[in-house]
Design an enzyme around this catalytic site. Structure first.
Site, PDB file in Angstrom:
ATOM      1  CG  ASP A 228      13.590   2.083  12.071  1.00  0.00           C
ATOM      2  OD1 ASP A 228      13.293   2.350  13.249  1.00  0.00           O
ATOM      3  OD2 ASP A 228      12.959   1.275  11.364  1.00  0.00           O
TER       4      ASP A 228
ATOM      5  CE  LYS B  35      -4.180   3.859   5.756  1.00  0.00           C
ATOM      6  NZ  LYS B  35      -3.153   3.408   4.809  1.00  0.00           N
TER       7      LYS B  35
ATOM      8  CB  SER C 127      -0.517   6.548   5.788  1.00  0.00           C
ATOM      9  OG  SER C 127      -0.349   5.792   4.618  1.00  0.00           O
TER      10      SER C 127
END
Length: 549
Positions: free
Chosen positions: A306, A320, A295
């Protein structure tokens, strides 16, 4: 085009528009009718049961069972909180509860203190990990009470709590009088300089104060000369989305896109950006994750990956990628509902399981889509965050799992502390071969039960050969093999010696120095942390990973 044809086309469009609107209205009405009809049926079923069932029907229990069964057909994260469980909900979101800062476990039908929060009322009062709970406010644990001892511990802040404790090795019980307080569970459970210039932060939660604690730790580490950072998110189950966003913002410029949420209700879809000035956009970062990082922890790892802001090391994360919101319900109840999926800046959704009509469909690696980081590196979606450097942990053997399940490491640590009132400082503690031999002897004399795969097969063969005269000699051989269980235990300990030493060392240190001591020991002995330290010290290798396409 003639005027007649033009108006004819306009008429057709109007008719089609009205037809679609009517169809939508009818479909909406049909859906509302189905909802009303089935709610009426459900209410009628309950009324009939309540009126005619042979025994009394507990309405609260029956409704709770119904709601739980309903929500199981959705996903594990859509949860109903009745009034008497709201404290659990508040603990999850705020990290605060009223108590004394301990965790209890039932071991061999007795209630043991198995964890103590640092600086909590429990630690200040002198309670130890390993203490057995005998009574709480004069309610004895041997009495047949329906009260959960953990519930007996809870109460309003500043109220007294009297515990009767049986300490291992002591002849009589001890009484401790404590004052309950508001205990704040820390998000940052440890931070420090673990090698010259290398800072380390262990972030275990994402409750309401996570970003504040992170920034405080970073300021302190900078003052101590931090030049690079190891951020440990292993076993972090996640928490509040807002805290994950604010923590990413600490390392990314203001205005950076951090995460996007998309769901059924369009007006709830949102793209989140960093709203604050960053704290540090240059310091090299290594993020540690494992299969239990989930999560919000995955958001932080994925976002920093990224933007090529950090190198990710460890195991593939949990996967998740769902977002929940909480809605208030009547009579002080709440429901937490999955409303959207989240997407990292590159466009990835890392949800590993799709939940449809009560079924869980696991995302297949073969259908992973490729996305690009800021520097053009390839990353994939689905099934969690894939580390830049995979550090795969071997699966725990059945032998180690059986020791943990039967609390044998914990119980041995109790006896170890009775015989050794003090040990060396946590960071320098070493389990000797003599200690391991003592553990083996202790385990052999305990009620420990374990059969490896070979002994299970021997047991099956013994059953087959027992009443067959043709296999009498084989049966005797098998009997001799089974009798040599002590040798089998020794072989298991030898085969798992490295992991056993690590786990047993951590358990013993926990009993003397609490979690702080375990962290101090792990910083010098944990191979994943050491791999992170080695990487940030090799600047060229670190930069190459972040720029390689």
């Amino acid at each position: 085009m003639s005027l007649k044809k033009k108006y004819s086309r306009i008429s057709i469009c109007i008719i089609l528009g009205v037809s679609l609107a009517c169809a939508s209205f009818i479909a909406s009405n049909d859906r509302l009718f189905e909802i009303a009809k089935n709610l009426d049926i459900y209410a009628s079923v309950f009324k009939e049961l309540n009126k005619y069932y042979v025994d009394e029907v507990d309405p609260k229990k029956a409704m709770q069972t119904s709601v739980d069964a309903l929500l199981k057909s959705f996903d594990p994260y859509t949860v109903f909180y009745p009034e008497d469980e709201l404290e659990d909900f508040l603990l999850m979101t705020t990290g605060k509860y009223q108590g004394i800062g301990i965790q209890l476990s039932e071991i061999n039908q007795k209630h043991h203190i198995t964890f103590i929060e640092s600086a909590s009322p429990a630690e200040k009062a002198g309670l130890h990990i390993g203490d057995q709970l005998v009574a709480v406010n004069n309610i004895r644990m041997t009495d047949k009470t329906e009260k959960d001892p953990a519930l007996l511990m809870k109460g309003v802040a500043n109220s007294p709590l009297v515990l009767e404790i049986q300490r291992p090795g002591a002849q009589s019980t001890q009484t401790f009088t404590l004052t309950r307080t508001t205990v704040q569970i820390k998000n940052v459970t440890y931070y420090g300089i673990i090698q010259p210039g290398v800072g380390y932060i262990q972030l275990d939660e994402f409750n309401a104060s996570a970003a504040k604690e992170m920034k405080s730790a970073l300021i302190s580490l900078k003052q101590q000369g931090m030049k690079s950072l190891i951020l440990d998110l292993r076993n972090n189950p996640g928490g509040l989305l807002t805290q994950a966003i604010d923590i990413c913002n600490l390392f990314l410029p203001k205005g950076s896109k951090i995460v996007e949420t998309r769901g059924k209700i369009e007006e709830w879809n949102k793209s989140y950006e960093g709203l604050n000035a960053s704290f540090d956009t240059e310091t090299p970062i290594v993020v540690l994750i494992n299969k239990n990082s989930a999560s919000a922890a995955e958001i932080v790892a994925g976002v920093l990956q990224d933007y090529d802001r950090a190198v990710i090391i460890g195991q593939k994360s949990y996967g998740k990628g769902l977002v929940q919101v909480t809605r208030d319900l009547p009579f002080h109840t709440k429901i937490k509902i999955t409303t959207a999926k989240y997407y990292t800046p590159s466009g990835r959704c890392i949800q590993a399981v799709e939940y449809k009509n009560g079924s869980a469909i696991i995302h297949a690696d073969s259908i992973n889509r490729i996305f690009l980081t800021k520097n053009g590196r390839k990353v994939v979606d689905g099934g969690g965050i894939t580390p830049d450097q995979v550090f795969q942990k071997s699966h725990q053997s059945p032998f180690i799992l059986s020791l943990l399940k039967q609390y044998k490491l914990y119980l041995y640590a109790l006896s170890y502390r009775v015989k050794n009132p003090t040990i060396s400082p946590a960071a320098r503690f070493e389990l000797t071969n003599s200690d391991l031999a003592n553990f083996e002897n202790w385990l052999a004399q305990s009620d420990y039960k374990f059969e490896n795969s070979i002994h299970s097969q021997v047991k099956s063969l013994m059953t087959l050969t027992e009443k067959n005269p043709a296999y009498a000699s084989l049966h005797q051989t098998l009997l001799a093999t089974k009798a040599n269980e002590k040798l089998a235990l020794h072989q298991e300990i030898e085969a798992n010696q490295a992991e056993l030493k690590q786990l047993l060392s951590q358990e013993i240190i926990l009993h003397y120095y609490l979690q702080l001591g375990v962290n101090q020991w792990s910083n010098l002995h944990d191979p994943v942390i050491q791999a992170g330290v080695a990487l940030v010290q090799k600047v060229h290798t670190y930069q190459t990973i972040l720029t390689s396409k």
